[in-house]
Design a protein around this motif. Sequence first.
Motif, PDB file in Angstrom:
ATOM      1  N   ASP A 185      40.354  26.715  50.976  1.00 31.13           N
ATOM      2  CA  ASP A 185      38.916  26.476  51.063  1.00 31.13           C
ATOM      3  C   ASP A 185      38.173  27.477  50.195  1.00 31.13           C
ATOM      4  N   VAL A 186      36.886  27.231  49.990  1.00 34.34           N
ATOM      5  CA  VAL A 186      36.112  27.977  48.996  1.00 34.34           C
ATOM      6  C   VAL A 186      36.087  29.472  49.287  1.00 34.34           C
ATOM      7  N   THR A 187      35.907  29.851  50.553  1.00 32.63           N
ATOM      8  CA  THR A 187      35.834  31.273  50.911  1.00 32.63           C
ATOM      9  C   THR A 187      37.143  31.982  50.595  1.00 32.63           C
ATOM     10  N   ILE A 188      38.262  31.364  50.967  1.00 30.10           N
ATOM     11  CA  ILE A 188      39.572  31.962  50.709  1.00 30.10           C
ATOM     12  C   ILE A 188      39.859  31.982  49.212  1.00 30.10           C
ATOM     13  N   GLN A 189      39.410  30.937  48.482  1.00 35.02           N
ATOM     14  CA  GLN A 189      39.587  30.919  47.028  1.00 35.02           C
ATOM     15  C   GLN A 189      39.007  32.163  46.392  1.00 35.02           C
ATOM     16  N   ALA A 190      37.782  32.501  46.782  1.00 32.23           N
ATOM     17  CA  ALA A 190      37.105  33.673  46.215  1.00 32.23           C
ATOM     18  C   ALA A 190      37.880  34.949  46.520  1.00 32.23           C
ATOM     19  N   GLU A 191      38.390  35.068  47.738  1.00 32.00           N
ATOM     20  CA  GLU A 191      39.149  36.259  48.127  1.00 32.00           C
ATOM     21  C   GLU A 191      40.430  36.392  47.306  1.00 32.00           C
ATOM     22  N   ILE A 192      41.134  35.265  47.128  1.00 30.56           N
ATOM     23  CA  ILE A 192      42.398  35.287  46.390  1.00 30.56           C
ATOM     24  C   ILE A 192      42.167  35.648  44.929  1.00 30.56           C
ATOM     25  N   LEU A 197      42.478  39.502  40.429  1.00 30.56           N
ATOM     26  CA  LEU A 197      41.796  40.268  39.386  1.00 30.56           C
ATOM     27  C   LEU A 197      41.981  41.765  39.608  1.00 30.56           C
ATOM     28  N   GLU A 198      41.831  42.196  40.844  1.00 28.95           N
ATOM     29  CA  GLU A 198      41.983  43.622  41.176  1.00 28.95           C
ATOM     30  C   GLU A 198      43.394  44.118  40.856  1.00 28.95           C
ATOM     31  N   LEU A 199      44.388  43.341  41.231  1.00 27.51           N
ATOM     32  CA  LEU A 199      45.781  43.752  41.001  1.00 27.51           C
ATOM     33  C   LEU A 199      46.125  43.785  39.518  1.00 27.51           C
ATOM     34  N   CYS A 200      45.625  42.804  38.757  1.00 27.76           N
ATOM     35  CA  CYS A 200      45.899  42.789  37.315  1.00 27.76           C
ATOM     36  C   CYS A 200      45.273  43.992  36.626  1.00 27.76           C
ATOM     37  N   GLU A 201      44.054  44.334  37.017  1.00 25.89           N
ATOM     38  CA  GLU A 201      43.381  45.489  36.419  1.00 25.89           C
ATOM     39  C   GLU A 201      44.066  46.793  36.830  1.00 25.89           C
ATOM     40  N   LYS A 202      44.466  46.882  38.077  1.00 27.18           N
ATOM     41  CA  LYS A 202      45.079  48.107  38.596  1.00 27.18           C
ATOM     42  C   LYS A 202      46.425  48.381  37.951  1.00 27.18           C
ATOM     43  N   HIS A 203      47.227  47.329  37.722  1.00 30.32           N
ATOM     44  CA  HIS A 203      48.586  47.500  37.201  1.00 30.32           C
ATOM     45  C   HIS A 203      48.704  47.139  35.722  1.00 30.32           C
ATOM     46  N   ASN A 204      47.573  46.847  35.078  1.00 33.11           N
ATOM     47  CA  ASN A 204      47.552  46.469  33.656  1.00 33.11           C
ATOM     48  C   ASN A 204      48.490  45.289  33.375  1.00 33.11           C
ATOM     49  N   VAL A 205      48.407  44.277  34.231  1.00 32.38           N
ATOM     50  CA  VAL A 205      49.225  43.072  34.095  1.00 32.38           C
ATOM     51  C   VAL A 205      48.401  41.992  33.403  1.00 32.38           C
ATOM     52  N   ALA A 206      48.977  41.358  32.392  1.00 28.35           N
ATOM     53  CA  ALA A 206      48.301  40.251  31.718  1.00 28.35           C
ATOM     54  C   ALA A 206      48.344  39.017  32.615  1.00 28.35           C
ATOM     55  N   LEU A 207      47.311  38.179  32.511  1.00 32.43           N
ATOM     56  CA  LEU A 207      47.190  37.003  33.374  1.00 32.43           C
ATOM     57  C   LEU A 207      46.881  35.771  32.538  1.00 32.43           C
ATOM     58  N   ILE A 208      47.634  34.693  32.792  1.00 31.66           N
ATOM     59  CA  ILE A 208      47.291  33.376  32.265  1.00 31.66           C
ATOM     60  C   ILE A 208      46.878  32.532  33.455  1.00 31.66           C
ATOM     61  N   LEU A 209      45.621  32.179  33.523  1.00 33.11           N
ATOM     62  CA  LEU A 209      45.079  31.420  34.650  1.00 33.11           C
ATOM     63  C   LEU A 209      44.830  29.980  34.228  1.00 33.11           C
TER      64      LEU A 209
END
Length: 349
Positions: A185-192, A197-209
């Motif tokens: 649902d929309v609320t959980i989508q935003a949290e996920i 985003l937080e984890l990718c920035e923290k660990h310098n992991v590249a993301l393909i979304l």
Amino acid sequence: MALLEVSNLDVRFALRQGDVKALRDVSFTLDRGERLGIVGESGAGKSVAAFTILNLIAKPGYIADGSIRFDGRELTTMKPRQLQQIRGNKVSMIFQDPMMTLNPVLTIGEQMIECLKAHRRIRRRDAREIALNKLHQVYIPSPERRLDQYPHELSGGMRQRIIIAIALLLDPDVIVADEPTTALDVTIQAEIMELLLELCEKHNVALILITHDLGVVSQVTQRMLVMYAGRVIEQGPTREIINDAEHPYTQGLINALPQMATPGQRLNQIPGSMPSLANTPPGCAFHPRCSFSVDANGERRRDCREVIPTFVRSGNCDVACHMVRELVERHSPEHDASDNGPSEKREAL
């Protein structure tokens, strides 16, 4: 050198009636720590592009041409054992439906430990400790208890957090997320998405979304590709494309967002539907749905009908559109360099 380089990638599916081209001449790069979005309607080729990177396309699908280089190593010619060292270890994937990803008869802990032991020589106790640490990182409440639970005992949002934790288990360089919030649902989508985003920035992991949600792309990614009928038709900085889309298809996607419609009126939509990959129109595949391909006499422009458009540089974006090419070539270098150049070209469209 980019961390991931995809060049002129062609993917086909061998069917009785002939080969179906699922990807056509797809090229893009991904730098370390960069976040890239791939958007488009269902059938555009987004998921095929993601699966191909990890060579997860099953027969009758196959890579007909092109190159996929990860950290300087060619993936398309790797043997299965070599590819296993990359898949899951250096490049992880998050799939759409966590219930299809998780094994229903194994506990969360068993699945995480099994993943670690498949790639590392590690004691079970140490593997469990790493798994517990990853559950802490994705903010799973009572992680010790969750390790001994089965997937059906967890909520959809909790299961998706587990999938993200599994993707991070081996400290990958790239995470490929294929519409990771579709079943939520929309609320959980935003949290996920905020967590990812937080984890990718923290660990310098590249993301393909990979997603069809332009709102998510605008908030999470730095660059984006827009795909249509197996081709990339526009690519560039996310903010620039969202604020000043050049390709008529991208403009149509943005105009179809609910917030772009007048309250109380029907939502905007792109006429028609995505063509079948087995019967893609000649020339620009989007021309049957594109109002800009109609000339002053009410007929389809010949170049749109017959010639596949190549990329033209407009601002910081690359656009595959005959109309945009004409407008770019019509403007002088001085005009293109001005601050209002892209906006004027869009108004002309």
